[in-house]
Design a protein around this motif. Sequence first.
Motif, PDB file in Angstrom:
ATOM      1  N   SER A   1       0.787  -1.407  -0.165  1.00 35.53           N
ATOM      2  CA  SER A   1       0.258  -0.099  -0.342  1.00 35.53           C
ATOM      3  C   SER A   1       0.576   1.079  -0.086  1.00 35.53           C
ATOM      4  N   GLY A   2       2.268   1.580   0.879  1.00 30.68           N
ATOM      5  CA  GLY A   2       3.066   1.959   0.437  1.00 30.68           C
ATOM      6  C   GLY A   2       3.324   2.212  -0.787  1.00 30.68           C
ATOM      7  N   VAL A   3       3.598   1.647  -2.311  1.00 31.51           N
ATOM      8  CA  VAL A   3       3.829   1.966  -3.065  1.00 31.51           C
ATOM      9  C   VAL A   3       3.390   2.021  -3.558  1.00 31.51           C
ATOM     10  N   ASP A   4       1.434   1.904  -3.212  1.00 28.69           N
ATOM     11  CA  ASP A   4       0.466   1.955  -4.034  1.00 28.69           C
ATOM     12  C   ASP A   4       0.296   3.750  -3.908  1.00 28.69           C
ATOM     13  N   GLN A   5       1.089   4.434  -2.788  1.00 27.66           N
ATOM     14  CA  GLN A   5       0.146   5.760  -2.743  1.00 27.66           C
ATOM     15  C   GLN A   5       1.724   6.723  -2.686  1.00 27.66           C
ATOM     16  N   VAL A   6       2.714   6.085  -3.849  1.00 27.62           N
ATOM     17  CA  VAL A   6       2.840   6.821  -4.511  1.00 27.62           C
ATOM     18  C   VAL A   6       2.592   7.964  -5.271  1.00 27.62           C
ATOM     19  N   PRO A   7       2.889   9.360  -5.132  1.00 24.69           N
ATOM     20  CA  PRO A   7       2.105   9.462  -6.587  1.00 24.69           C
ATOM     21  C   PRO A   7       2.500   9.645  -8.095  1.00 24.69           C
ATOM     22  N   ARG A   8       1.515   9.055  -8.625  1.00 26.58           N
ATOM     23  CA  ARG A   8       1.388   8.634  -9.610  1.00 26.58           C
ATOM     24  C   ARG A   8       2.012  10.181 -10.904  1.00 26.58           C
ATOM     25  N   THR A   9       2.046  10.992 -10.374  1.00 24.90           N
ATOM     26  CA  THR A   9       2.777  12.302 -10.946  1.00 24.90           C
ATOM     27  C   THR A   9       4.060  12.094 -11.114  1.00 24.90           C
ATOM     28  N   LEU A  10       4.605  11.555  -9.919  1.00 26.78           N
ATOM     29  CA  LEU A  10       6.552  11.879  -9.298  1.00 26.78           C
ATOM     30  C   LEU A  10       6.611  10.523 -10.668  1.00 26.78           C
ATOM     31  N   ILE A  11       6.120   9.178 -10.518  1.00 27.46           N
ATOM     32  CA  ILE A  11       6.532   8.390 -11.754  1.00 27.46           C
ATOM     33  C   ILE A  11       6.730   8.588 -12.684  1.00 27.46           C
ATOM     34  N   ARG A  12       5.436   9.244 -13.793  1.00 31.79           N
ATOM     35  CA  ARG A  12       5.336   9.581 -14.778  1.00 31.79           C
ATOM     36  C   ARG A  12       6.444  11.172 -15.037  1.00 31.79           C
ATOM     37  N   MET A  13       6.560  11.611 -13.878  1.00 30.17           N
ATOM     38  CA  MET A  13       7.462  12.678 -13.922  1.00 30.17           C
ATOM     39  C   MET A  13       8.921  12.016 -14.560  1.00 30.17           C
ATOM     40  N   ALA A  14       9.358  11.278 -13.619  1.00 36.00           N
ATOM     41  CA  ALA A  14      10.488  10.660 -13.961  1.00 36.00           C
ATOM     42  C   ALA A  14      11.047   9.694 -15.109  1.00 36.00           C
ATOM     43  N   GLN A  15       9.532   9.513 -15.268  1.00 33.17           N
ATOM     44  CA  GLN A  15       9.957   8.520 -17.063  1.00 33.17           C
ATOM     45  C   GLN A  15       9.852   9.398 -17.752  1.00 33.17           C
ATOM     46  N   SER A  16       9.129  10.676 -17.459  1.00 32.78           N
ATOM     47  CA  SER A  16       9.337  11.982 -19.036  1.00 32.78           C
ATOM     48  C   SER A  16      10.689  12.475 -19.176  1.00 32.78           C
ATOM     49  N   PHE A  17      11.584  12.384 -18.052  1.00 41.56           N
ATOM     50  CA  PHE A  17      13.355  12.653 -17.996  1.00 41.56           C
ATOM     51  C   PHE A  17      13.255  11.288 -18.512  1.00 41.56           C
ATOM     52  N   ASP A  18      13.169  10.334 -19.130  1.00 37.07           N
ATOM     53  CA  ASP A  18      14.153   9.266 -18.904  1.00 37.07           C
ATOM     54  C   ASP A  18      14.707   8.412 -18.347  1.00 37.07           C
ATOM     55  N   VAL A  19      14.622   8.513 -17.119  1.00 37.85           N
ATOM     56  CA  VAL A  19      14.657   8.510 -15.588  1.00 37.85           C
ATOM     57  C   VAL A  19      14.477   6.640 -16.042  1.00 37.85           C
TER      58      VAL A  19
END
Lengths: 251, 260
Positions: free
Chosen positions: B152-170
């Motif tokens: 549930s901790g992983v589930d609560q990480v804001p999606r937008t932070l993950i999308r941000m990281a992906q948008s910088f090709d991390v």
Amino acid sequence: MRLIVERVSHGYGALEVLDDISLTVEEGEILAIIGPSGCGKSTLLGILGGLLKPSKGRVLTDGSAPEGSLNPITYIFQDFALLPWRSVAGNVAFALEHRRLGAREREARIDEVLAKIGLRDFASALPRQLSGGMRQRVGIARALAVRPAILLLDEPLSALDAQTREILIEEFLALWLAHRTTAVYVTHNLDEALRLADRVCVLSRRPGRIREMVAVDVGRQDRTPARLAPLRERLWRSIQDEARAADREYV
Amino acid sequence: MSEPLRFRGGGFVTRPKPISSCLAGLAVVAIWQAVASAGWVSPVFLPSPAGIARALAEMALSGQLWRHLAASLQRILLGFALGSAAGLAFGLALGLLSHARAAGLPIVSALFPIPKIALLPLFILWFGIGEPSKVATIALGVFFPMAIATYSGVDQVPRTLIRMAQSFDVPTHAVVAKVILPGALPGILSGVRISASIALILVVAAEMIGAEFGVGAFILTAGNLMRTEDLLAGVCLLSILGLAVGFLVSLAERRLLAWR
């Protein structure tokens, strides 16, 4: 760099969100995309940056990225998307850490963008210690640090109060005039669109189609409320019925 | 005619009152001691706080305390380390991989409510009466809350932070290490808090079923011999142990989650 959108449609299951969108973002222009809420503006922006796969159609880039560009297509987010456990400098560094970049060059880039945005004194501050405006400045600094060819801005000022928004529009415009980076600016705020954009793309209600493309034929230095009033009137007339209808829809 | 405006209430906001806290604690001990000293209750049923303190001091001096405590701590640490490492890995998979979630979540949800002490007899059959069966019970008891808290901790990480990281090709491994794990840390630490108290319950229960040393075994033996002062000294030890674990988790939270 230009961005060419060819016949893009998108849906989530049975829900059609975008219908047959074709447009070209020209080199060095700001294209604003406006439309009633739920018209698929953010979906379109997600597709433009490769964060969403369109159900139909394709997006092409044309031209080369500027020298030293690490992430040609770069977002600035509505909710800033800062890592809350990292400092201002750490958040900017995050965009640079996985690139072929020496530590010294990385530090130099961080320092350069923080100075440019006026964040140098806040380099070690955590996001929670900053106002909304300062947080979005960090988002802008992070985007500039990778020297983008195309900036995708997803309602970047929507989470800010009216005064901060005004200040940031002016700062953003000054920065943009210095770089002239191609930009797509999604907003539901007509004034933001008219102050910043070369062209305004009006989307219809769901499923989003291009309703009209309006050129803002007033020089950026002359964009006073009075000069923009006729255009504003025209845009509002174009969207008001749909905006009213969208407002009364179940979400 | 003017009238002063009536104050209508402040929304039941509570404030810390440290003096009341101390006084309440002292009052409980004082009343208890008074009742015991007055001789109204037999010390076999309710020994005095002073008597319990004496028993605790004797245990410490004779070296018994350390032997029992060491046995219990060893089981807790080993069981907790095994269970939480496995739970963390499993919870991460549940949070990140659609297939793992689809396959694993119903199973975890079905097994989570089983009181794990019920499986001790089975583990004794499998591993014998010695240490492994106790450690396995604790590890299993820790595994489920850790897996669910991590998930549930992983589930609560804001999606937008993950999308941000992906948008910088991390790269994906860095998204996990630098965005998802730190973002899930509040959930993971609350899992640590819950599973540490579960480990404490399980070690005592397991030691009461069959152990020579350990706080649980000590309490059971004292009860069988009607040595109530020793029995309650053991209970005090458990209370101190529980408080110490809670303090350590709070310390970790203050240091690791200072950004909140």
